[in-house]
Design a protein around this motif. Structure first.
Motif, PDB file in Angstrom:
ATOM      1  N   GLU A 267       0.812  -1.223   0.000  1.00  0.00           N
ATOM      2  CA  GLU A 267       0.000   0.000   0.000  1.00  0.00           C
ATOM      3  C   GLU A 267       0.836   1.260   0.000  1.00  0.00           C
ATOM      4  O   GLU A 267       0.459   2.266  -0.587  1.00  0.00           O
ATOM      5  N   SER A 268       1.994   1.240   0.675  1.00  0.00           N
ATOM      6  CA  SER A 268       2.825   2.443   0.741  1.00  0.00           C
ATOM      7  C   SER A 268       3.361   2.825  -0.636  1.00  0.00           C
ATOM      8  O   SER A 268       3.678   3.984  -0.883  1.00  0.00           O
ATOM      9  N   LYS A 269       3.461   1.866  -1.538  1.00  0.00           N
ATOM     10  CA  LYS A 269       3.926   2.150  -2.905  1.00  0.00           C
ATOM     11  C   LYS A 269       2.762   2.345  -3.870  1.00  0.00           C
ATOM     12  O   LYS A 269       2.857   3.142  -4.796  1.00  0.00           O
ATOM     13  N   ASP A 270       1.692   1.588  -3.658  1.00  0.00           N
ATOM     14  CA  ASP A 270       0.591   1.580  -4.618  1.00  0.00           C
ATOM     15  C   ASP A 270      -0.450   2.671  -4.394  1.00  0.00           C
ATOM     16  O   ASP A 270      -1.086   3.119  -5.344  1.00  0.00           O
ATOM     17  N   LEU A 271      -0.647   3.082  -3.152  1.00  0.00           N
ATOM     18  CA  LEU A 271      -1.695   4.056  -2.849  1.00  0.00           C
ATOM     19  C   LEU A 271      -1.100   5.336  -2.294  1.00  0.00           C
ATOM     20  O   LEU A 271      -0.151   5.307  -1.528  1.00  0.00           O
ATOM     21  N   LYS A 272      -1.672   6.431  -2.680  1.00  0.00           N
ATOM     22  CA  LYS A 272      -1.280   7.742  -2.156  1.00  0.00           C
ATOM     23  C   LYS A 272      -2.535   8.421  -1.616  1.00  0.00           C
ATOM     24  O   LYS A 272      -3.602   8.371  -2.236  1.00  0.00           O
ATOM     25  N   ASN A 273      -2.402   9.057  -0.471  1.00  0.00           N
ATOM     26  CA  ASN A 273      -3.513   9.811   0.092  1.00  0.00           C
ATOM     27  C   ASN A 273      -3.542  11.188  -0.532  1.00  0.00           C
ATOM     28  O   ASN A 273      -2.507  11.831  -0.690  1.00  0.00           O
ATOM     29  N   LYS A 274      -4.758  11.625  -0.884  1.00  0.00           N
ATOM     30  CA  LYS A 274      -4.897  12.960  -1.460  1.00  0.00           C
ATOM     31  C   LYS A 274      -6.255  13.536  -1.093  1.00  0.00           C
ATOM     32  O   LYS A 274      -7.171  12.814  -0.710  1.00  0.00           O
ATOM     33  N   ALA A 275      -6.352  14.838  -1.202  1.00  0.00           N
ATOM     34  CA  ALA A 275      -7.613  15.528  -0.927  1.00  0.00           C
ATOM     35  C   ALA A 275      -8.636  15.135  -1.991  1.00  0.00           C
ATOM     36  O   ALA A 275      -8.272  14.800  -3.115  1.00  0.00           O
ATOM     37  N   SER A 276      -9.894  15.173  -1.605  1.00  0.00           N
ATOM     38  CA  SER A 276     -10.967  14.843  -2.536  1.00  0.00           C
ATOM     39  C   SER A 276     -12.151  15.769  -2.282  1.00  0.00           C
ATOM     40  O   SER A 276     -12.506  16.007  -1.127  1.00  0.00           O
ATOM     41  N   PRO A 277     -12.776  16.270  -3.348  1.00  0.00           N
ATOM     42  CA  PRO A 277     -13.960  17.108  -3.144  1.00  0.00           C
ATOM     43  C   PRO A 277     -15.131  16.312  -2.567  1.00  0.00           C
ATOM     44  O   PRO A 277     -16.070  16.891  -2.030  1.00  0.00           O
ATOM     45  N   ASN A 278     -15.055  14.981  -2.639  1.00  0.00           N
ATOM     46  CA  ASN A 278     -16.135  14.138  -2.128  1.00  0.00           C
ATOM     47  C   ASN A 278     -15.993  13.841  -0.638  1.00  0.00           C
ATOM     48  O   ASN A 278     -16.907  13.317  -0.028  1.00  0.00           O
ATOM     49  N   ARG A 279     -14.837  14.148  -0.091  1.00  0.00           N
ATOM     50  CA  ARG A 279     -14.625  13.905   1.339  1.00  0.00           C
ATOM     51  C   ARG A 279     -14.356  15.239   2.010  1.00  0.00           C
ATOM     52  O   ARG A 279     -13.313  15.833   1.825  1.00  0.00           O
ATOM     53  N   THR A 280     -15.310  15.675   2.829  1.00  0.00           N
ATOM     54  CA  THR A 280     -15.230  17.025   3.390  1.00  0.00           C
ATOM     55  C   THR A 280     -15.055  17.029   4.911  1.00  0.00           C
ATOM     56  O   THR A 280     -15.097  18.088   5.521  1.00  0.00           O
ATOM     57  N   SER A 281     -14.851  15.861   5.493  1.00  0.00           N
ATOM     58  CA  SER A 281     -14.663  15.770   6.946  1.00  0.00           C
ATOM     59  C   SER A 281     -13.231  16.148   7.320  1.00  0.00           C
ATOM     60  O   SER A 281     -12.392  16.410   6.468  1.00  0.00           O
ATOM     61  N   TYR A 282     -12.968  16.152   8.632  1.00  0.00           N
ATOM     62  CA  TYR A 282     -11.625  16.389   9.159  1.00  0.00           C
ATOM     63  C   TYR A 282     -11.208  15.164   9.973  1.00  0.00           C
ATOM     64  O   TYR A 282     -12.053  14.504  10.572  1.00  0.00           O
ATOM     65  N   SER A 283      -9.911  14.862   9.981  1.00  0.00           N
ATOM     66  CA  SER A 283      -9.391  13.682  10.661  1.00  0.00           C
ATOM     67  C   SER A 283      -8.222  14.045  11.565  1.00  0.00           C
ATOM     68  O   SER A 283      -7.561  15.060  11.363  1.00  0.00           O
ATOM     69  N   CYS A 284      -7.978  13.170  12.521  1.00  0.00           N
ATOM     70  CA  CYS A 284      -6.808  13.275  13.388  1.00  0.00           C
ATOM     71  C   CYS A 284      -6.322  11.868  13.676  1.00  0.00           C
ATOM     72  O   CYS A 284      -7.046  11.078  14.287  1.00  0.00           O
ATOM     73  N   MET A 285      -5.122  11.537  13.228  1.00  0.00           N
ATOM     74  CA  MET A 285      -4.532  10.220  13.468  1.00  0.00           C
ATOM     75  C   MET A 285      -3.729  10.282  14.764  1.00  0.00           C
ATOM     76  O   MET A 285      -2.784  11.068  14.881  1.00  0.00           O
ATOM     77  N   LEU A 286      -4.134   9.489  15.736  1.00  0.00           N
ATOM     78  CA  LEU A 286      -3.416   9.449  17.005  1.00  0.00           C
ATOM     79  C   LEU A 286      -2.208   8.517  16.886  1.00  0.00           C
ATOM     80  O   LEU A 286      -2.184   7.634  16.036  1.00  0.00           O
ATOM     81  N   ARG A 287      -1.225   8.719  17.741  1.00  0.00           N
ATOM     82  CA  ARG A 287      -0.064   7.832  17.769  1.00  0.00           C
ATOM     83  C   ARG A 287      -0.394   6.599  18.608  1.00  0.00           C
ATOM     84  O   ARG A 287      -1.122   6.685  19.598  1.00  0.00           O
ATOM     85  N   SER A 288       0.149   5.462  18.221  1.00  0.00           N
ATOM     86  CA  SER A 288      -0.027   4.246  19.015  1.00  0.00           C
ATOM     87  C   SER A 288       0.531   4.488  20.410  1.00  0.00           C
ATOM     88  O   SER A 288       1.584   5.105  20.565  1.00  0.00           O
ATOM     89  N   ARG A 289      -0.212   4.026  21.414  1.00  0.00           N
ATOM     90  CA  ARG A 289       0.200   4.161  22.819  1.00  0.00           C
ATOM     91  C   ARG A 289       0.530   5.613  23.180  1.00  0.00           C
ATOM     92  O   ARG A 289       1.393   5.877  24.009  1.00  0.00           O
TER      93      ARG A 289
END
Length: 148
Positions: free
Chosen positions: A89-111
């Motif tokens: 996935e780290s090579k095949d997929l890239k995260n990008k902004a999308s006009p279809n996704r308008t929410s906000y996120s916060c990724m917490l650190r493990s532990r």
């Protein structure tokens, strides 16, 4: 223990309050040291795919703690795009902004904190996996009118 909780109409969006799902049940017995129910119950609210609601999975204090951690870390949510060609996935997929996704996120650190660690262990136990295989907790915030 899973119980059928609600009738669900295909292709219909609905909001489910876990307190309403369990409203006909007696309040759970609370462990005096953790503040968590001694027994967690799940309620199936949709089939194919199965979607379950688990009332009282988090305490009010845990919810406030998670919101405090996320408070200054919200970023616009992204979507993964690309084509699987290498099964990495780290090579095949890239995260990008999308006009279809308008929410906000916060990724917490493990532990990240003892509270996050406790929640992660509870989730791993529920999923039947070792906590080392659990993905990081991702908080998502929706304002009225925001989508996916």
């Amino acid at each position: 223990e899973a119980k059928e909780a609600l009738e669900f109409q295909p292709n219909q969006v609905c909001s489910i309050d876990p307190r309403d799902v369990a409203s006909s049940e007696e309040p759970p017995e609370i462990h005096p040291e953790t503040g968590l129910p001694k027994v967690l119950r799940s309620y199936i609210v949709h089939r194919e795919p199965d979607i379950a609601v688990i009332p009282n999975f988090l305490t009010d204090a845990e919810i406030e703690h998670l919101l405090k951690l996320a408070n200054e870390q919200w970023v616009p949510s992204t979507v993964g795009s690309g084509t699987y060609t290498t099964n990495d996935e780290s090579k095949d997929l890239k995260n990008k902004a999308s006009p279809n996704r308008t929410s906000y996120s916060c990724m917490l650190r493990s532990r990240q904190t003892p509270t996050v660690n406790s929640i992660e262990h509870r989730l791993a136990h529920l999923a039947g996996i070792d906590v080392d295989f659990l993905e990081r907790l991702n908080m998502v915030r929706y304002a009225p009118g925001q989508l996916f």
